[in-house]
Enzyme design. Structure first.
Site, PDB file in Angstrom:
ATOM      1  CB  CYS A   1       8.383  62.826  40.660  1.00  0.00           C
ATOM      2  SG  CYS A   1       9.755  63.747  39.966  1.00  0.00           S
TER       3      CYS A   1
ATOM      4  CB  CYS B   1      11.455  63.555  42.476  1.00  0.00           C
ATOM      5  SG  CYS B   1      10.537  64.968  41.847  1.00  0.00           S
TER       6      CYS B   1
END
Length: 166
Positions: free
Chosen positions: A93, A90
């Site tokens: 993230c 991600c």
């Protein structure tokens, strides 16, 4: 060509030249010098080219190992906990995680941060209804008191943490 020459000069300045079978110096490091002390008071090996400094590991952030670990360190925690549900793949993230860690560290122990990789702990992600990453939960006395999904800037993160700390 110039880069190769500079690299060769640098390597010959730090690696002693001892003839070997091929006529080249082996790529081994020098004999360690006696330990020196860095400005932080920690032992290290000093060399003319560089000095190694170490820093203290931040103890306000931890990775959740499994369900019982989550129960013990997050749900049963007396300190408010920010739970970062993230994934290695991600991109957002990878931006939010360090930003959030920095903001939690600034709170000087008033709040701690638990990191949960959703690929490793799918059961926790399902239990806490995480449908997208990054998802951040604020847990106080075992209850989810606040939540957000996606990236936030530092001002928004600070407001989120102040609301949790109360």
């Amino acid at each position: 060509m110039a880069q190769r020459l500079l690299l060769r000069r640098f390597l010959t300045s730090i690696i002693p030249r001892t003839p070997s079978q091929g006529g080249r110096a082996p790529l081994t490091s020098r004999t360690p010098q006696t330990p020196q002390h860095s400005p932080g008071g920690l032992p290290g090996t000093a060399s003319p080219a560089q000095t190694l400094h170490t820093t203290r590991v931040c103890s306000t952030t931890f990775n959740v190992q499994d369900g019982p670990d989550f129960q013990d360190r997050v749900v049963n925690s007396e300190t408010p906990v920010v739970v970062d549900f993230h994934a290695q793949w991600c991109g957002p993230c990878k931006i939010l995680g360090p930003r959030l860690e920095k903001m939690v560290a600034k709170q000087h122990g008033k709040v701690v941060m638990a990191k949960v990789d959703i690929d490793d702990h799918t059961d926790l992600a399902i239990e806490y209804e995480v449908s997208a990453v990054p998802t951040v939960l604020a847990i106080k006395n075992g209850d989810v008191v606040d939540k957000f999904v996606g990236i936030k800037d530092e001002d928004q993160l600070e407001a989120f943490l102040k609301k949790l700390i109360g």
